[in-house]
Write a protein that holds these residues in place. Structure first.
Motif, PDB file in Angstrom:
ATOM      1  N   ARG A 274     -87.564  -8.688 -68.267  1.00  0.00           N
ATOM      2  CA  ARG A 274     -86.758  -8.473 -69.472  1.00  0.00           C
ATOM      3  C   ARG A 274     -87.043  -7.101 -70.096  1.00  0.00           C
ATOM      4  N   ASP A 287     -81.497 -11.378 -67.931  1.00  0.00           N
ATOM      5  CA  ASP A 287     -81.537 -10.775 -69.257  1.00  0.00           C
ATOM      6  C   ASP A 287     -82.405  -9.524 -69.280  1.00  0.00           C
ATOM      7  N   GLU A 289     -83.753  -6.759 -72.294  1.00  0.00           N
ATOM      8  CA  GLU A 289     -83.834  -6.634 -73.739  1.00  0.00           C
ATOM      9  C   GLU A 289     -83.367  -5.261 -74.233  1.00  0.00           C
TER      10      GLU A 289
END
Length: 347
Positions: A274, A287, A289
């Motif tokens: 992430r 995902d 960030e």
């Protein structure tokens, strides 16, 4: 919040990265750094772990714990007072002589004090040096090994771990109504030191220097985490530190993050995809960030205790807009040149 079970499931998958991951834990003989080192040992295969600290007895206990958790782990203690940058350089020279790559640089050194400015022989405040200058010096010295890890073609699972984690507080300079600004006329606080100003400068300068490193070194990702309230030895240098720690544990127990959980969560922040390096963000499945500058996958991340990134803050945006990143990097490079190359005191 990232669910703790999600954190543990991710950490349990780290064996897929192959054997022989190399990690350096600065402040690694106690507290969050040791807890993370133990989690790293628990979830990886034949890791090489460097613990950097001052206490040989604490290191012996830590290494015994690592061996119990993972007999295949290789643990090395490097004893050093890293409040002096010359000692940081000596320690890094030892690591550079032994290793060809470094997957993780994890840093927590520091302590709590009320005594005011405590100047070292190098002209830096001791607390400020531990919270900021020493950490950034480790980064500057060990970046060649981090880059080598990022370019390691033999890495398993198609993921080349190269990450820096500094544990302090990304929003420390704006917490409790702080201004989120820096005194550019006295960044090292030689002439205007106070405990609160030191805390604000150290946290914000960590933020900004890591942003610069993420742009300059796009193969490595940089993470600044806030641990929340965790039971560690951070107050050990206060004469009333033990009694006060007991009181805090009693008052804040419902809000505290257990030390073992903090280690697992910090290992997640130190290894999760992430938080990818800038150059690999587009290749990551799943995902990714938002970076500290508001751009997804930009290589620098400000992460809360629960493994979620901090939201944007207008006061910090203002500091960035006024050239804070460039000014902090310039100042830090000047300090390194004067202290480490010329042997002079910090201005």
């Amino acid at each position: 919040m990232v669910n703790l079970q999600t954190v543990k499931s991710h950490n349990a998958s780290l064996k897929s990265l192959g054997s022989g991951l190399v990690a350096v834990f600065v402040g690694g003989t106690s507290g969050i750094s040791l807890s993370t080192a133990l989690a790293f040992a628990r979830h990886t295969t034949s890791p090489k772990i460097y613990l950097i600290g001052r206490s040989q007895s604490a290191a012996d206990t830590a290494i015994a714990s690592i061996k119990t958790i993972n007999p295949s782990a290789q643990s090395t203690f490097l004893q050093s007072d890293i409040s002096l940058l010359k000692n940081v350089d000596t320690t890094c020279t030892e690591i550079l002589a032994k290793e060809k790559r470094l997957n993780l640089l994890f840093m927590t050194p520091g302590y709590f004090t009320l005594k005011g400015r405590d100047e070292t022989a190098e002209g830096l405040d001791r607390k400020f040096s531990l919270h900021y200058y020493a950490r950034m010096r480790f980064i500057a010295n060990l970046l060649p090994l981090l880059t080598a890890a990022a370019q390691d073609s033999s890495a398993s699972a198609g993921f080349r771990l190269s990450r820096v984690v500094t544990v302090l507080d990304p929003h420390g300079s704006v917490r409790a109504g702080g201004s989120g600004s820096l005194d550019y006329s006295d960044l090292s606080l030689k002439n205007s030191f106070s405990s609160s100003k030191c805390a604000a400068h150290a946290t914000l300068m960590n933020d900004l220097y890591l942003e610069a490193m993420a742009q300059r070194h796009p193969l490595t990702s940089f993470v600044h985490t806030y641990p929340s309230v965790v039971s560690t030895g951070v107050m050990r240098e206060l004469w009333f530190g033990h009694a006060f720690s007991v009181l805090l544990k009693t008052l804040f127990r419902p809000f505290m993050v257990p030390l073992e959980e903090s280690g697992e969560r910090h290992l997640f922040a130190a290894t999760s995809r992430r938080f990818p390096a800038k150059a690999e963000a587009e290749e990551v499945e799943g995902d990714v960030e938002i970076g500290s500058d508001g751009i997804k996958g930009d290589g620098c991340y400000w992460v809360n205790w629960n493994d979620e990134v901090f939201p944007a803050n207008n006061r910090l945006e203002k500091t960035r807009a006024e050239g804070g990143v460039e000014k902090v990097v310039q100042h830090t490079d000047e300090v390194f040149k004067q202290v480490c190359e010329e042997g002079k005191s910090c201005p």
